[in-house]
Enzyme design. Structure first.
Site, PDB file in Angstrom:
ATOM      1  N   PRO A  58      17.729  61.662  51.687  1.00 26.19           N
ATOM      2  CA  PRO A  58      16.533  61.432  52.509  1.00 26.19           C
ATOM      3  C   PRO A  58      15.283  61.800  51.705  1.00 26.19           C
ATOM      4  CG  PRO A  58      18.143  62.784  53.680  1.00 26.19           C
ATOM      5  CD  PRO A  58      18.605  62.682  52.261  1.00 26.19           C
ATOM      6  N   GLU A  59      14.366  60.877  51.577  1.00 23.17           N
ATOM      7  CA  GLU A  59      13.127  61.157  50.871  1.00 23.17           C
ATOM      8  C   GLU A  59      12.029  61.427  51.904  1.00 23.17           C
ATOM      9  OE1 GLU A  59      12.291  60.250  47.250  1.00 23.17           O
ATOM     10  OE2 GLU A  59      13.974  58.983  46.698  1.00 23.17           O
TER      11      GLU A  59
END
Ligand SMILES: [Zn+2]
Length: 271
Positions: free
Chosen positions: A2-3
């Protein structure tokens, strides 16, 4: 992984469900995350109200009456709002039950996620204290980047991904922002002109802003806070496009390795 856009999308989703609600119970199925989760939270959290859900870098800050939960999604984690009677799945590790009858549940197959409780200023927690500015805040821009880069020989791509310089610019967004600014990823940070730093800062804001607007779209197996899967909806110029023609000049996109990560770039557009 997850960015920043996925984390921001998660924040918006869970904020809607949590803000103003009271925690009735904290259920910890597995305390062995990246760092052990404090079992005392089962006593500390019930009765407290959620004042707000904020974000700093890729940390979610769930502000309660008497302190803040600092949650990180790690490599593979997701936080979802569910009915409390939703069956527990494999890799579900903890749950915050709410007075709505719903809950916030954390699933993380690789267990690199984390959960900390702090009673003081969360921004002074060791995990957060040394972080650079938020890329979408006013403190971030070309002049700031140029100042930090002065005299630095490190490659611009690695400079941009350094969390002490600016937070949340992951591998995908660094490649895409460098393409938009026309900068070769191996160029020394200290050799980038002020004008190109302005374009780079604009590129970072553009790619992250677009991704956030589209709901955080970098992960094919990403699940958003309401349980719907995310897909690769953002139009990418270079990332994972090696061998394919550049969308601007038709030159084949190339791939190189930098600091254990793959970098994608157009050898004609980026110098
Ligand atoms: Zn090109």
């Amino acid at each position: 992984m997850p960015e920043l856009p996925e984390v921001e999308t998660t924040r918006r989703g869970i904020r809607r469900a949590l803000r103003g609600r009271r925690i009735t119970e904290f259920v910890l199925r597995n305390h062995k995350l990246r760092w052990p989760v404090d079992r005392a939270l089962a006593k500390i959290l019930p009765g407290q109200r959620v004042r707000d859900v904020r974000r700093r870098a890729k940390y979610l800050l769930i502000e309660l009456d008497r302190g803040t939960l600092i949650a990180h999604l790690g490599m593979s984690g997701s936080l979802r709002v569910l009915p409390t009677d939703a069956p527990w799945l494999k890799h579900d590790h903890y749950e915050l039950r709410l007075d709505t009858g719903g809950c916030l549940r954390f699933n993380d197959p690789r267990r690199f996620g984390s959960l900390h409780w702090v009673t003081g200023d969360p921004l002074e927690h060791p995990l957060l204290a040394g972080l650079g500015p938020e890329p979408l805040d006013r403190g971030f821009g070309g002049a700031y980047l140029a100042g930090r880069a002065r005299g630095r020989k490190v490659a611009i791509k690695q400079f941009l991904m350094d969390q002490r310089v600016v937070v949340g610019v992951g591998n995908i967004y660094a490649s895409e922002a460098l393409f938009r600014a026309g900068i070769h990823p191996r160029r020394a940070a200290g050799k980038v002109s002020a004008e190109r730093f302005e374009r780079l800062a604009d590129g970072v804001r553009t790619v992250l802003g677009e991704a956030i607007r589209q709901g955080g779209t970098t992960l094919r197996d990403y699940v958003s806070a309401d349980g719907t899967p995310g897909y690769f909806r953002q139009k990418l110029f270079v990332y994972e496009r090696d061998g394919q023609p550049c969308r601007r000049c038709r030159t084949p996109i190339r791939k190189l390795a930098q600091g254990q990560r793959s970098t994608y770039f157009c050898p004609a557009c980026q110098t």
